[in-house]
Write a protein that holds these residues in place. Structure first.
Motif, PDB file in Angstrom:
ATOM      1  N   ILE A 231     -12.251   5.999  -1.582  1.00  0.00           N
ATOM      2  CA  ILE A 231     -11.324   7.683  -1.301  1.00  0.00           C
ATOM      3  C   ILE A 231     -12.261   8.322  -2.273  1.00  0.00           C
ATOM      4  O   ILE A 231     -12.123   9.652  -2.503  1.00  0.00           O
ATOM      5  CB  ILE A 231     -10.084   7.539  -1.987  1.00  0.00           C
ATOM      6  CG1 ILE A 231      -9.090   8.898  -1.903  1.00  0.00           C
ATOM      7  CG2 ILE A 231     -10.131   6.852  -3.551  1.00  0.00           C
ATOM      8  CD1 ILE A 231      -9.483   8.440   0.207  1.00  0.00           C
ATOM      9  N   HIS A 270      -5.772   5.201  -1.672  1.00  0.00           N
ATOM     10  CA  HIS A 270      -6.166   5.586   0.099  1.00  0.00           C
ATOM     11  C   HIS A 270      -5.445   4.466   0.864  1.00  0.00           C
ATOM     12  O   HIS A 270      -4.230   3.989   0.445  1.00  0.00           O
ATOM     13  CB  HIS A 270      -7.465   5.071   0.410  1.00  0.00           C
ATOM     14  CG  HIS A 270      -7.863   3.257   0.457  1.00  0.00           C
ATOM     15  ND1 HIS A 270      -8.147   2.154  -0.214  1.00  0.00           N
ATOM     16  CD2 HIS A 270      -7.710   2.154   1.146  1.00  0.00           C
ATOM     17  CE1 HIS A 270      -8.238   0.968  -0.835  1.00  0.00           C
ATOM     18  NE2 HIS A 270      -7.985   0.899   0.932  1.00  0.00           N
ATOM     19  N   ASP A 274      -7.188   5.868   6.273  1.00  0.00           N
ATOM     20  CA  ASP A 274      -8.374   6.628   5.184  1.00  0.00           C
ATOM     21  C   ASP A 274      -9.736   5.922   5.531  1.00  0.00           C
ATOM     22  O   ASP A 274     -10.467   6.158   5.307  1.00  0.00           O
ATOM     23  CB  ASP A 274      -8.237   6.883   2.973  1.00  0.00           C
ATOM     24  CG  ASP A 274      -6.810   7.891   3.546  1.00  0.00           C
ATOM     25  OD1 ASP A 274      -7.050   8.972   4.013  1.00  0.00           O
ATOM     26  OD2 ASP A 274      -5.865   7.618   2.454  1.00  0.00           O
ATOM     27  N   ALA A 275      -9.361   4.597   4.909  1.00  0.00           N
ATOM     28  CA  ALA A 275     -10.605   2.964   4.884  1.00  0.00           C
ATOM     29  C   ALA A 275     -11.174   3.258   6.587  1.00  0.00           C
ATOM     30  O   ALA A 275     -12.502   3.652   6.507  1.00  0.00           O
ATOM     31  CB  ALA A 275      -9.519   2.325   4.459  1.00  0.00           C
TER      32      ALA A 275
END
Length: 424
Positions: A231, A270, A274-275
């Motif tokens: 992130i 995150h 997101d990951a």
């Protein structure tokens, strides 16, 4: 024994700092001493350190035993109470020569053994210079220390303090010295390396630091990062992944889980989406990149469905090098006060997640067969590809860079034949 022996547990940052400790202890005139640099990330790491201390005393009854590192910082009384231990140094004190000059006499009280200050009061990380990293063919450079985040499972900020960065010029100077010593690969390390620069003038990022190193130290053949928080990855880092062949195509990610509710309870920054988006982005920029990740199984309140999300996360992200930690409650952390799972359930889920990791590793190894790879040869008849895959390389000289065709694998490491058409 004579001289100074160092026993190191834990991360690459500890490995680097162990060389600093050895150098400072020797300059202080210390002899017949064992320095134990501990890790606090899990209860098992602390147990192993205590076991190593007892073994060291049995094998060296007349040596001085000095304990330091994260576990010594967070559990100082535990180590001071051990009769085998002569002195306990905090994470800041272990790096200074004066700490090794005036050792207490044998038989002193636990309180007299302690030299552990409040790590949260430390505001700067002094540049440390080493000429080599004992036993390693790649060199580590500390660029950052500490962490400003407070993940609910993690004790490390209380062992390392708040985030602080090494000035860029000092990192460049250290890289030059290590390159001059013959290291062709440099690894940048830190507790929260992607937070690099936030406390420095101009707030340079980790990606900016890496670009500067490759520009100013052309002798670096391979530059690698230790664990990062995706992130916090900046555009300069993404530029390197896309365009810089000397920046190695491997990232180790601090994912920890794949379920959004557990990620929130961990106080991670995150989400699952997101990951996955980051993993897809870096693969689009560098198709040959391999990804590693840390993940925790059996976190408090984790249901079977939540655990399934962790498994599917590793699969969807295509994690080739999965490091699985069964959840271990650390004293004084918020997660230790949450409803805990039965230890049998934790261990069983960790085993299932590891099995997923092994399947993903097999797929990664299969995909490498038939490709040509540049290998950095280790000291033990092994080597690593640019994307940090282990290769059997018997008979080759350590630190050599060689090109090889990957011919197969045994489930854990690749087999190879040297490619006579290419030379380093």
């Amino acid at each position: 024994m004579s001289g100074v022996e160092v026993i190191t547990f834990g991360c690459r940052l500890n490995t680097y700092e162990s060389e600093v400790m050895r150098g400072e202890a020797e300059k202080a005139g210390l002899n017949n001493a064992i320095l134990v640099n501990t890790c606090a990330v899990t209860g098992e790491a602390v147990r192993q350190a205590r076991q190593a201390i007892r073994r060291a005393r049995r094998d060296n009854p007349h040596a001085r035993i000095i304990v330091s590192g994260c576990a010594a910082q967070t559990e100082k009384q535990t180590f001071a109470a051990m009769p085998e231990v002569d002195m306990v140094l905090g994470n800041e004190e272990k790096l200074t020569r004066d700490s090794y000059r005036a050792l207490p006499d044998f038989g002193v009280s636990a309180e007299e053994k302690l030299r552990v200050n409040d790590i949260m009061s430390v505001r700067h990380t002094a540049p440390q210079m080493v000429k080599h990293i004992d036993g390693h063919v790649r060199a580590f450079i500390q660029v950052q220390n500490g962490c400003d985040h407070r993940c609910t499972f993690c004790i490390i900020p209380y062992g390392r303090g708040n985030s602080r960065s090494v000035p860029m010029g000092a990192v460049v100077a250290q890289a030059r010295q290590l390159a001059a010593s013959g290291y062709v690969e440099i690894v940048l390390t830190g507790v929260d390396a992607t937070s690099y620069g936030g406390d420095l003038p101009g707030q340079p990022s980790l990606g900016m630091l890496a670009k500067t190193l490759l520009r100013q130290v052309p002798e670096i053949r391979r530059l690698r990062l230790s664990s990062i928080d995706s992130i916090e990855a900046d555009r300069h880092l993404l530029d390197l992944i896309a365009d810089e062949p000397r920046f190695m195509p491997h990232l180790h990610l601090s994912l920890q889980h794949g379920d959004d509710m557990i990620l929130k309870r961990m106080k991670r920054r995150h989400s699952r989406a997101d990951a996955l988006a980051f993993c897809a982005q870096v693969r689009s920029l560098r198709p040959d990149i391999s990804l590693g990740a840390d993940m925790i199984a059996g976190f408090p309140t984790e249901t079977e469905a939540m655990f399934d999300n962790a498994v599917s996360m590793a699969e969807e992200a295509g994690i080739a090098h999965l490091h699985v930690f069964p959840y271990s409650p650390r004293p004084e952390t918020p997660a230790a006060r949450m409803p805990q799972l039965d230890r049998g359930v934790v261990k069983e889920r960790a085993a299932r997640l590891r099995a997923t990791g092994l399947r993903l590793q097999q797929s990664h190894l299969d995909a490498m067969v038939g490709t040509t790879q540049w290998l950095l040869v280790e000291n033990n008849g092994m080597a690593h590809t640019e994307n940090f895959t282990l290769v059997a390389a018997p008979g080759l000289a350590p630190r050599a860079l060689v090109a090889a065709v990957i011919t197969g694998h045994d489930g854990k490491r690749l087999d190879m034949q040297l490619d006579p058409a290419q030379a380093a």
